[in-house]
Design an enzyme around this catalytic site. Structure first.
Site, PDB file in Angstrom:
ATOM      1  CG  LEU A   1      -1.790  -1.203   1.466  1.00 46.93           C
ATOM      2  CD1 LEU A   1      -2.526  -1.076   2.788  1.00 46.93           C
ATOM      3  CD2 LEU A   1      -2.766  -1.383   0.315  1.00 46.93           C
ATOM      4  CD  GLU A   2       2.982   5.837  -3.139  1.00 47.82           C
ATOM      5  OE1 GLU A   2       3.459   6.983  -3.152  1.00 47.82           O
ATOM      6  OE2 GLU A   2       2.939   5.095  -4.131  1.00 47.82           O
ATOM      7  CG  LEU A   3      -2.570   3.945   2.249  1.00 47.42           C
ATOM      8  CD1 LEU A   3      -3.225   3.667   3.591  1.00 47.42           C
ATOM      9  CD2 LEU A   3      -3.376   3.349   1.115  1.00 47.42           C
TER      10      LEU A   3
END
Length: 233
Positions: free
Chosen positions: A176-178
Site C-alpha cells: 500500500l501507498e496511501l
C-alpha cells in the site's frame, strides 16, 4: 524480457512527444513537465528495471545441520491499482519490476486518466511483450476475486475495501501507498507570494489547505503556473 524492455524504452523515447501530449491532455499538468521531466524519468525507470538483478536481501543462517536458501520466484498474477496524479510514472513503478521478475499483471488505471497507460501498453506489445502478459483496465466494474498479490496507490477509503477482499481470499499479500500525506497549510498572516513560491514545487499540491485565504491564494497559484508554462519552466 530484457530485449523487449530495452526496445520498449527506445520506442518511448521515439514517441515521447505523443506520450507527453497524452499525459498533459489526460491529467492537465503542463506539457513542459510531461515532456522534460516525466517522460525521461519514465524511460530511465524502465531501463533500470530491464534486468531483474536489483533484488537485494540476506538469507538468515540457521543453527545446526540445515540448508537455508531464499528462492526468487515469480508470484504469478500481480494486480496493480494506480491513481491519476502521475499516470505514467505510476505505470513504470508498478509494471516495470513486475514484468522484470517474470509475472503477469492486471493494471487498473484511474477512471479519469487511462490514455497514456493504453499507449504505453501498445508500445510494449510492439516491443515484443507477449499478449496477455500485461492487461490494462479502466473505469468501474464488478469485483472478480483477488490476484496473487496486489499493489495499490490511492486513498484510505478505497484501501479499506481492498484489505477486506484480501482478508477474505486466503490473506493475499497487499502493498500500500496511501494518500493524504505532506499537508501544506497557509494561514491568514502568511506572505502569500512566498507561500505560492514554495507550494508549487512541493509534493503537497494535492493536500493544500488555505485558511482564511481561499480564492486569493489559489488564483495566485494558477497565475504563477500559467507564467511558468508560458516561459517554458
Amino acid at each position: 524480457k530484457v530485449k523487449s524492455n530495452v526496445k520498449f524504452v527506445d520506442l518511448v523515447e521515439k514517441h515521447s512527444e505523443e506520450l507527453a501530449s497524452l499525459e498533459t491532455w489526460d491529467n492537465g499538468k503542463p506539457y513542459q513537465q510531461s515532456k522534460t521531466v516525466e517522460i525521461p524519468m519514465f524511460a530511465r525507470l524502465f531501463r533500470y528495471y530491464a534486468w531483474a538483478d536489483k533484488i537485494h536481501g540476506l538469507t538468515v543462517p540457521a543453527d545446526g545441520n540445515y540448508h537455508v536458501q531464499t528462492l526468487h520466484e515469480p508470484i504469478g498474477v500481480a494486480g496493480q491499482i494506480i491513481p491519476g496524479n502521475f499516470p505514467l510514472l505510476m505505470f513504470a513503478w508498478k509494471v516495470g519490476p513486475t514484468l522484470a521478475c517474470g509475472n503477469t499483471t492486471v493494471l487498473k488505471t484511474a477512471e479519469q486518466t487511462p490514455l497514456t497507460a493504453f499507449y504505453a501498453g501498445k508500445l510494449l506489445l510492439e516491443a515484443g511483450l507477449p499478449p496477455g502478459v500485461l492487461n490494462i483496465v479502466s473505469g468501474f466494474g464488478a469485483t472478480e476475486g483477488m490476484p496473487s498479490r496486489l499493489a495499490f496507490t490511492g486513498s484510505t477509503d478505497t484501501v479499506k475495501v481492498i484489505l477486506g477482499l484480501a482478508a477474505n481470499s486466503n490473506l493475499k499479500p497487499v502493498t500500500l501507498e496511501l494518500g493524504g500525506k505532506s499537508p501544506f497549510i497557509v494561514f491568514e498572516d502568511a506572505d502569500i507570494d512566498k507561500a505560492v513560491l514554495h507550494t508549487l514545487p512541493s509534493s503537497s499540491t494535492d493536500n493544500l489547505a488555505a485558511r482564511g485565504l481561499g480564492h486569493l491564494f489559489m488564483r495566485k497559484c494558477m497565475m504563477s503556473l500559467l507564467r511558468n508554462q508560458r516561459h517554458g519552466h
